[in-house]
Design a protein around this motif. Structure first.
Motif, PDB file in Angstrom:
ATOM      1  N   ARG A 161       6.447 -45.602  -0.901  1.00  0.00           N
ATOM      2  CA  ARG A 161       6.526 -47.008  -1.311  1.00  0.00           C
ATOM      3  C   ARG A 161       7.593 -47.216  -2.379  1.00  0.00           C
ATOM      4  O   ARG A 161       8.296 -48.230  -2.383  1.00  0.00           O
ATOM      5  CB  ARG A 161       5.157 -47.478  -1.815  1.00  0.00           C
ATOM      6  N   ARG A 162       7.716 -46.264  -3.278  1.00  0.00           N
ATOM      7  CA  ARG A 162       8.733 -46.397  -4.330  1.00  0.00           C
ATOM      8  C   ARG A 162      10.148 -46.362  -3.747  1.00  0.00           C
ATOM      9  O   ARG A 162      11.031 -47.101  -4.184  1.00  0.00           O
ATOM     10  CB  ARG A 162       8.558 -45.289  -5.370  1.00  0.00           C
ATOM     11  N   GLN A 165      10.781 -49.541  -2.193  1.00  0.00           N
ATOM     12  CA  GLN A 165      10.954 -50.521  -3.252  1.00  0.00           C
ATOM     13  C   GLN A 165      12.394 -50.533  -3.778  1.00  0.00           C
ATOM     14  O   GLN A 165      12.880 -51.553  -4.273  1.00  0.00           O
ATOM     15  CB  GLN A 165       9.980 -50.200  -4.392  1.00  0.00           C
ATOM     16  N   LEU A 390      12.285 -56.427  -0.321  1.00  0.00           N
ATOM     17  CA  LEU A 390      10.848 -56.613  -0.225  1.00  0.00           C
ATOM     18  C   LEU A 390      10.550 -58.084   0.050  1.00  0.00           C
ATOM     19  O   LEU A 390      11.360 -58.962  -0.269  1.00  0.00           O
ATOM     20  CB  LEU A 390      10.185 -56.194  -1.542  1.00  0.00           C
TER      21      LEU A 390
END
Length: 398
Positions: A161-162, A165, A390
């Protein structure tokens, strides 16, 4: 049959070589790939234990070397090495037509390697992105390598997820677990007697496995005092201690000096080795009573052995840790209290059901599965990755 894809793996020292070894073996065994190993960084520094010889003795071929001529751990020395490394790797990649470059982690040397690859339009696959290590230059290096890379093989869904991101497309990010756990399942361990013979110490005694690296966003001048603090606590435990070599980072020389002085003053209790090799280190982890310091192995691999860990300071804060890890500041009494805590019967029994959050050791096979799905002939497609935004946050009604 089409020609095999030429995959280059870059290793800058004993630690990342051990992590890359399972992927090397998997690529070497697959007819679709033709791997090459490139050794640089501390592999070519004699004071780090002549680890290039270890690669040669393991029969790694083809094995190339690119010497960055690291002459010390000061900012000036590391900057000069990085500049030379950029020039040498740019020329090296110009002479060798690889299809993909594989780099791992967050060593500052890898910035020069990745930049040289970018200049040569060589796509990069990065392993262990998305992690966080507060107080470390490594954080900025790791995230920079993410943005320089086309493909991402991460150790945990949180890290995936990072990476996403940071603008990386989800279809380029693959959660494969921590590749070091492949070694835990594949490398046979030395027995207590074999490890005792190799290290010259008695592993039937309860032993602390100690690795302490510089906290690189702290002033390098603090490293000597920090290591003295750590050693004072370890010695006060009355347990036997094996200390391994610190990284070549700003402050590494001061840590090394403190280790040598401590070993001379307490030679019977405190032992020092520059390089155990992967088998030796995993064997020491299996047979030790606990791990002490600030190495990533205490966060990642130790859980597979259900070993207690006393993690010191900020270096590994930000990484996901299992319940076997006790975090303390760099204070002699706090460290000693934590050593006593994790040595207790109650703490040991609490680890009986411990599961490693980083997987079970099948990362190399998972990486190969994903590489085979990717068109490595489409260099433009790999390099031109864009920026994946995002979703915009939902506007709040006033």
């Amino acid at each position: 049959m089409p020609k095999p894809y030429r995959i280059a793996l870059v290793t800058s020292g004993r630690a990342d070589y051990g992590l890359l070894k399972p992927l090397w073996l998997a690529l070497e065994a697959d007819a679709e790939f033709s791997p090459s190993m490139i050794a640089t960084g501390s592999h070519l520094v004699a004071e780090q234990g002549n680890t290039l010889d270890f690669l040669k003795n393991e029969g790694i071929t083809p094995l190339y070397t690119v010497d960055m001529k690291i002459s010390g751990d000061s900012a000036a020395a590391l900057g000069a090495a990085s500049g030379l490394g950029l020039a040498c790797f740019a020329e090296f990649f110009e002479r060798h037509d690889f299809d993909l470059l594989v780099i791992l982690g967050d060593r500052v040397e890898m910035l020069a390697v990745a930049t040289a690859a970018l200049l040569n339009r060589l796509p990069i696959a990065h392993i262990h992105g998305g992690e966080a290590t507060f107080g470390m230059l490594d954080d900025a290096v790791r995230h920079s390598l993410t943005k320089l890379s086309a493909l991402h093989f991460v150790a945990h869904p949180v890290y995936a997820r990072r990476v996403i991101q940071m603008g990386e497309a989800p279809q380029r990010v693959f959660t494969v677990g921590a590749i070091g756990l492949d070694n835990v399942t594949q490398i046979p361990r030395l027995s207590v007697s074999e490890l005792s013979q190799r290290t010259g110490m008695d592993w039937s005694k309860p032993t602390i496995l100690l690795t302490y690296h510089p906290v690189t966003l702290n002033a390098p001048s603090l490293a000597y005092a920090e290591m003295q603090t750590v050693l004072a606590a370890a010695l006060a435990s009355d347990l036997q201690i094996l200390v391994t070599m610190p990284n070549i980072d700003a402050g590494g020389g001061q840590i090394y000096q403190a280790i040598i002085e401590g070993q001379r003053a307490a030679a019977e209790q405190l032992h020092f080795v520059k390089s155990l090799g992967q088998q030796g280190y995993l064997s020491a982890m299996q047979h030790c009573a606990l791990l002490l310091g600030n190495s990533s192995s205490g966060i990642i691999e130790a859980a597979s052995f259900k070993k207690p860990v006393v993690n010191i300071g900020e270096r590994q804060l930000g990484r996901l840790a299992a319940k076997n890890v006790c975090h303390v500041t760099c204070d002699t009494q706090q460290i000693l209290n934590a050593i006593n805590q994790v040595s207790s019967v109650d703490f040991q029994q609490s680890l009986a059901d411990l599961q490693n959050p980083y997987g079970q050791g099948e990362s190399a096979a998972k990486i190969l599965v994903e590489l085979k799905k990717i068109n490595l002939d489409d260099r433009n497609g790999l390099l031109k990755k864009g920026f994946d935004d995002l979703p915009a946050p939902t506007e709040q009604a006033e």
